[in-house]
Design a protein around this motif. Sequence first.
Motif, PDB file in Angstrom:
ATOM      1  N   TYR A 297      -6.412   1.576  -5.005  1.00 21.80           N
ATOM      2  CA  TYR A 297      -4.801   2.152  -4.257  1.00 21.80           C
ATOM      3  C   TYR A 297      -3.754   1.170  -5.017  1.00 21.80           C
ATOM      4  N   LYS A 298      -2.936   2.005  -5.644  1.00 19.81           N
ATOM      5  CA  LYS A 298      -1.923   1.409  -6.467  1.00 19.81           C
ATOM      6  C   LYS A 298      -2.145   0.377  -7.335  1.00 19.81           C
ATOM      7  N   TYR A 299      -3.605   0.286  -7.852  1.00 22.24           N
ATOM      8  CA  TYR A 299      -3.905  -0.672  -8.749  1.00 22.24           C
ATOM      9  C   TYR A 299      -3.588  -2.201  -8.408  1.00 22.24           C
ATOM     10  N   LYS A 300      -3.503  -2.147  -7.282  1.00 16.60           N
ATOM     11  CA  LYS A 300      -3.300  -3.791  -6.543  1.00 16.60           C
ATOM     12  C   LYS A 300      -4.576  -4.617  -6.787  1.00 16.60           C
ATOM     13  N   MET A 301      -4.312  -5.758  -7.357  1.00 13.23           N
ATOM     14  CA  MET A 301      -5.234  -6.640  -7.793  1.00 13.23           C
ATOM     15  C   MET A 301      -6.250  -7.112  -6.769  1.00 13.23           C
ATOM     16  N   ASP A 302      -5.624  -7.230  -5.362  1.00 17.08           N
ATOM     17  CA  ASP A 302      -6.315  -7.355  -4.317  1.00 17.08           C
ATOM     18  C   ASP A 302      -7.517  -6.299  -3.943  1.00 17.08           C
ATOM     19  N   GLN A 303      -7.064  -5.438  -4.203  1.00 17.53           N
ATOM     20  CA  GLN A 303      -8.047  -4.173  -4.195  1.00 17.53           C
ATOM     21  C   GLN A 303      -9.048  -4.343  -5.180  1.00 17.53           C
TER      22      GLN A 303
END
Length: 318
Positions: A297-303
């Motif tokens: 999702y949105k290339y978020k680092m936490d993901q």
Amino acid sequence: MTILSNTFGIAARNFTAWPELPDAKALVDYGVRVEELGYDSLWVWDHILLGVDPHFPILDSLTTLTAIAARTSKIKLGTGILVLPLRNPVALAKQLSTMDQFSNGRMLMGMASGWYKREFDAMGIPFDKRGKLMDENLEILNRLWTEPMVDGKYLAHNISAAVMYPKPVQQPRMPILIGGYVDRVLQRAATAGDGWLTYFYSPEAFAKSWAKLRNFAKEGGKDPDKLLNASQLPIMVGPSKAAVRDEMMDWLNKEWDFPEHSDCSRDSAIMGSVDECVEQLKAHLAVGVQKIIFVPYKYKMDQVETIAREIIPRLKAK
């Protein structure tokens, strides 16, 4: 020649937030970080022009992968996908062979014939001939990579006594996965390529088309058990499926295309808690998916970090 089984890659769209210009250094740093997290492969998108709003910048995928190759040592580097008819196949063969040399054999090629007519119009390439160009360009790439000298006449290329060295590190060449969904493309993937690269398919849709590919391989005299596949799947990890569904659907509706008459679907989205995501992903592995390419999702680092630390180990566990 193998990229499987079961392995887990990650996608990287060429932006980090919503800047007016792409943060190229941040994208390379992303590649370094996903290698540190243990992902098998990194896949970048490849378009010359797009017509979507909100827009996002796209760096040249091959230049991007070259920069990431210089900062990494293990992670495989893929295009998901490269629009082959828009490229000069002779120049591309040289470029990709060089990249495979520099990366020490880490290139994976996802290729397709394309579906944005505006890109073809802008490049001066006939959209209605993209299928023929796709087939010819694949042949030219294969011949330049595997034959000592090449002669041949094609739609746009008259090749005479062509000698191309060095060849790719990977022999006989780097793996080529073909993207697409119509039967003609599935046949191409089964016979002219090494397999299939999917985009947002449910397990049921994947199984239906994968059976077709295997049959096309048999009809073409190839061993279907040697076919490769990789499935790109959007994913959002959160408290529960219900809690993240609205955000995920908003992202998919605003920033992604779902071709008419294809089996690409928002229903492919992996959503929810770690437990829920693991169970949804197991359904893909159960129908024969060899490589999952996560589109976080949105290339978020936490993901990206949650997938690497909490989801992949459970998928690998016997």
